[in-house]
Design a protein around this motif. Structure first.
Motif, PDB file in Angstrom:
ATOM      1  N   ILE A  92      -0.740  21.787  -0.177  1.00 37.44           N
ATOM      2  CA  ILE A  92      -1.175  20.532   0.451  1.00 37.44           C
ATOM      3  C   ILE A  92      -1.475  19.455  -0.601  1.00 37.44           C
ATOM      4  N   TRP A  93      -2.133  19.841  -1.672  1.00 36.33           N
ATOM      5  CA  TRP A  93      -2.498  18.855  -2.701  1.00 36.33           C
ATOM      6  C   TRP A  93      -1.251  18.290  -3.385  1.00 36.33           C
ATOM      7  N   VAL A  94      -0.327  19.181  -3.760  1.00 40.07           N
ATOM      8  CA  VAL A  94       0.910  18.702  -4.403  1.00 40.07           C
ATOM      9  C   VAL A  94       1.702  17.838  -3.425  1.00 40.07           C
ATOM     10  N   TRP A  95       1.747  18.256  -2.150  1.00 40.40           N
ATOM     11  CA  TRP A  95       2.486  17.456  -1.164  1.00 40.40           C
ATOM     12  C   TRP A  95       1.864  16.058  -1.025  1.00 40.40           C
ATOM     13  N   LEU A  96       0.545  16.004  -0.961  1.00 35.84           N
ATOM     14  CA  LEU A  96      -0.127  14.700  -0.840  1.00 35.84           C
ATOM     15  C   LEU A  96       0.142  13.823  -2.064  1.00 35.84           C
ATOM     16  N   MET A  97       0.081  14.435  -3.243  1.00 39.46           N
ATOM     17  CA  MET A  97       0.342  13.657  -4.463  1.00 39.46           C
ATOM     18  C   MET A  97       1.791  13.173  -4.491  1.00 39.46           C
ATOM     19  N   ASN A  98       2.715  14.047  -4.046  1.00 38.93           N
ATOM     20  CA  ASN A  98       4.122  13.645  -3.981  1.00 38.93           C
ATOM     21  C   ASN A  98       4.329  12.547  -2.946  1.00 38.93           C
ATOM     22  N   PHE A  99       3.557  12.622  -1.873  1.00 38.58           N
ATOM     23  CA  PHE A  99       3.730  11.673  -0.760  1.00 38.58           C
ATOM     24  C   PHE A  99       3.474  10.227  -1.212  1.00 38.58           C
ATOM     25  N   MET A 100       2.642  10.060  -2.229  1.00 41.18           N
ATOM     26  CA  MET A 100       2.350   8.712  -2.738  1.00 41.18           C
ATOM     27  C   MET A 100       3.621   8.013  -3.220  1.00 41.18           C
ATOM     28  N   ASP A 101       4.651   8.822  -3.499  1.00 42.16           N
ATOM     29  CA  ASP A 101       5.936   8.270  -3.940  1.00 42.16           C
ATOM     30  C   ASP A 101       6.627   7.481  -2.829  1.00 42.16           C
ATOM     31  N   LEU A 102       6.252   7.766  -1.572  1.00 43.54           N
ATOM     32  CA  LEU A 102       6.929   7.119  -0.448  1.00 43.54           C
ATOM     33  C   LEU A 102       6.325   5.747  -0.113  1.00 43.54           C
ATOM     34  N   ILE A 103       5.178   5.442  -0.705  1.00 40.49           N
ATOM     35  CA  ILE A 103       4.565   4.129  -0.485  1.00 40.49           C
ATOM     36  C   ILE A 103       5.364   3.085  -1.285  1.00 40.49           C
ATOM     37  N   PRO A 104       5.649   1.917  -0.690  1.00 40.13           N
ATOM     38  CA  PRO A 104       6.434   0.915  -1.416  1.00 40.13           C
ATOM     39  C   PRO A 104       5.923   0.685  -2.844  1.00 40.13           C
ATOM     40  N   VAL A 105       6.858   0.704  -3.795  1.00 36.70           N
ATOM     41  CA  VAL A 105       6.484   0.743  -5.217  1.00 36.70           C
ATOM     42  C   VAL A 105       5.625  -0.440  -5.678  1.00 36.70           C
ATOM     43  N   ASP A 106       5.796  -1.602  -5.028  1.00 39.14           N
ATOM     44  CA  ASP A 106       5.065  -2.789  -5.500  1.00 39.14           C
ATOM     45  C   ASP A 106       3.737  -3.005  -4.778  1.00 39.14           C
ATOM     46  N   LEU A 107       3.523  -2.289  -3.668  1.00 43.58           N
ATOM     47  CA  LEU A 107       2.357  -2.586  -2.821  1.00 43.58           C
ATOM     48  C   LEU A 107       1.027  -2.409  -3.551  1.00 43.58           C
ATOM     49  N   PHE A 108       0.750  -1.198  -4.014  1.00 42.26           N
ATOM     50  CA  PHE A 108      -0.554  -0.931  -4.649  1.00 42.26           C
ATOM     51  C   PHE A 108      -0.721  -1.645  -6.003  1.00 42.26           C
ATOM     52  N   PRO A 109       0.307  -1.664  -6.859  1.00 42.28           N
ATOM     53  CA  PRO A 109       0.140  -2.426  -8.108  1.00 42.28           C
ATOM     54  C   PRO A 109      -0.163  -3.905  -7.837  1.00 42.28           C
ATOM     55  N   TYR A 110       0.491  -4.478  -6.819  1.00 40.96           N
ATOM     56  CA  TYR A 110       0.265  -5.893  -6.488  1.00 40.96           C
ATOM     57  C   TYR A 110      -1.168  -6.112  -5.991  1.00 40.96           C
ATOM     58  N   LEU A 111      -1.635  -5.232  -5.085  1.00 40.02           N
ATOM     59  CA  LEU A 111      -3.010  -5.340  -4.573  1.00 40.02           C
ATOM     60  C   LEU A 111      -4.020  -5.178  -5.712  1.00 40.02           C
ATOM     61  N   PHE A 112      -3.734  -4.235  -6.602  1.00 38.42           N
ATOM     62  CA  PHE A 112      -4.629  -3.980  -7.735  1.00 38.42           C
ATOM     63  C   PHE A 112      -4.711  -5.206  -8.654  1.00 38.42           C
ATOM     64  N   GLN A 113      -3.547  -5.842  -8.855  1.00 39.88           N
ATOM     65  CA  GLN A 113      -3.528  -7.051  -9.694  1.00 39.88           C
ATOM     66  C   GLN A 113      -4.311  -8.189  -9.034  1.00 39.88           C
ATOM     67  N   LEU A 114      -4.228  -8.262  -7.688  1.00 36.91           N
ATOM     68  CA  LEU A 114      -4.990  -9.293  -6.963  1.00 36.91           C
ATOM     69  C   LEU A 114      -6.488  -9.051  -7.095  1.00 36.91           C
ATOM     70  N   ILE A 115      -6.879  -7.788  -6.928  1.00 39.99           N
ATOM     71  CA  ILE A 115      -8.308  -7.444  -6.964  1.00 39.99           C
ATOM     72  C   ILE A 115      -8.892  -7.676  -8.368  1.00 39.99           C
ATOM     73  N   THR A 116      -8.163  -7.191  -9.393  1.00 35.12           N
ATOM     74  CA  THR A 116      -8.707  -7.307 -10.755  1.00 35.12           C
ATOM     75  C   THR A 116      -8.526  -8.723 -11.325  1.00 35.12           C
ATOM     76  N   GLY A 117      -7.615  -9.488 -10.741  1.00 37.58           N
ATOM     77  CA  GLY A 117      -7.352 -10.845 -11.248  1.00 37.58           C
ATOM     78  C   GLY A 117      -6.521 -10.840 -12.516  1.00 37.58           C
ATOM     79  N   ASN A 118      -6.042  -9.627 -12.896  1.00 39.67           N
ATOM     80  CA  ASN A 118      -5.194  -9.516 -14.089  1.00 39.67           C
ATOM     81  C   ASN A 118      -3.735  -9.347 -13.646  1.00 39.67           C
ATOM     82  N   PRO A 119      -2.881 -10.342 -13.893  1.00 41.67           N
ATOM     83  CA  PRO A 119      -1.493 -10.242 -13.413  1.00 41.67           C
ATOM     84  C   PRO A 119      -0.660  -9.181 -14.129  1.00 41.67           C
ATOM     85  N   HIS A 120      -1.205  -8.609 -15.225  1.00 43.28           N
ATOM     86  CA  HIS A 120      -0.449  -7.580 -15.951  1.00 43.28           C
ATOM     87  C   HIS A 120      -1.103  -6.199 -15.860  1.00 43.28           C
ATOM     88  N   ALA A 121      -2.055  -6.049 -14.912  1.00 43.68           N
ATOM     89  CA  ALA A 121      -2.769  -4.758 -14.811  1.00 43.68           C
ATOM     90  C   ALA A 121      -1.799  -3.641 -14.407  1.00 43.68           C
TER      91      ALA A 121
END
Lengths: 266, 94
Positions: A92-121
């Protein structure tokens, strides 16, 4: 940002420290969160468990439990109460970690950059595309293999395996090195297989995402945009199979290696 | 005793290979690669320890290659045994 920079940016971890003592914060945080999610859902399910007709989710979890139990029964000789829970946790743990691969590649990095205010985070949310995660898991399994080998076969039995296997008593120095290499190859193959498959999958997602990034404004977009959607969907469906298969293989090989450690004669 | 009967009685005394071998076959390819890599790693560690670079590095690399090939051969041999046994298990229709 060019194509190479885009890929490099997505494949770089958010880390602190230097050299050997580099800590990949994103890998640690995401894997911990997924582990916590697994524990939280399990605890909630235990509280709400019904003995009569089970609900949909309980049914689903019970089918996973059955699946793992059948695999443990088939691949593990003897009895050890630790193996089935360990196999279930790994799956289950490996499957969940692998599942993160199916989330659009730019979604979380973009949100993280918005939150931190660092465009290169940097943010890499798939823990299994980090060799540290897969190696840590396989080394834990390796420690268990050594523990059970010594426990079942005894110190002399385990040492004998190094001395007389595979070429008999006349080649002891070669046998020691050869068996040592074989033992080291177990965690290495476990870790590299999972890491390689997931890393390659992530890279293909990034390449498909680049189609949208390099869209020409004009009529060509009518061709490239649908192509990206079709390719992304096709790879996502195929990758759903890959992530499940990789989690399954990691689980099964863990059971098999621990089973071999439980066998009296190697 | 006919030839088929002899075969059947011989089969009764052989131990059926466990299904574990089938699971191991899933990773036969990567196991071979990992054994070669492990050989080089062990060799590098020994060379680092005894300051003999590149003697152990190369020797253990070769041993890793031999070990990996031998491991894959043993795995596929077990699969062959299973296939042969399945053929022998089929009832003789003649």
């Amino acid at each position: 940002m060019g194509t190479v920079e885009y890929i490099q940016h997505h494949l770089t971890n958010n880390s602190v420290g230097e050299g050997f003592w580099t800590f990949h914060l994103d890998t640690i945080a995401v894997s911990f969160m997924l582990g916590a999610l697994m524990i939280f859902v399990s605890m909630r399910l235990v509280k709400q468990m019904e003995t009569g007709t089970p609900g949909g989710f309980q049914n689903f979890v019970e089918s996973i439990l059955d699946f793992v139990a059948v695999n443990v029964r088939d691949a593990f000789p003897g009895h050890n109460p630790l193996i089935a829970p360990l196999a279930l946790t790994i799956f289950i743990w490996v499957w969940l970690m692998n599942f993160m691969d199916l989330i659009p590649v730019d979604l979380f990095p973009y949100l993280f950059q918005l939150i931190t205010g660092n465009p290169h985070a940097y943010l890499k949310i798939v823990p299994t595309t980090d060799l540290n995660t897969t190696l840590a898991m396989s080394l834990t399994v390796f420690c268990l293999i050594i523990y059970y080998s010594i426990k079942i076969k005894g110190v002399w039995g385990y040492t004998k395996m190094f001395l007389f296997h595979p070429f008999g008593k006349f080649f002891i120095p070669v046998n020691i090195i050869m068996t040592f290499i074989e033992e080291v190859s177990k965690p290495l193959s476990l870790a590299l297989r999972l890491f390689g498959n997931l890393f390659a999958g992530e890279l293909v997602f990034l390449l498909i995402a680049l189609i949208g990034g390099t869209l020409a404004v004009g009529a060509a977009a009518l061709f490239w945009a649908p192509l990206q959607v079709i390719l992304d969907l096709a790879w996502l469906i195929f990758h759903l199979l890959v992530i499940t298969l990789q989690a399954f293989i990691f689980m099964v090989l863990t059971i098999v290696y621990l089973g071999m450690a439980h066998e009296e004669a190697h | 005793m006919t030839e088929s009967n002899q075969k059947n009685s011989r089969h009764k005394h052989t131990i059926a290979p466990s299904p574990v071998a089938n699971y191991l076959l899933i990773g036969a390819g990567s196991m071979f690669t990992a054994t070669v890599i492990a050989g080089f790693i062990v060799g590098y560690a020994l060379d680092y320890l005894f300051d003999t670079m590149p003697i152990f590095f190369l020797a253990c690399g070769v041993l890793g290659f031999i070990g990996g090939a031998q491991k894959v051969r043993l795995l596929t041999k077990r699969l062959d045994q299973q296939a042969t046994q399945k053929t022998e298990d089929k009832p003789n229709v003649e």
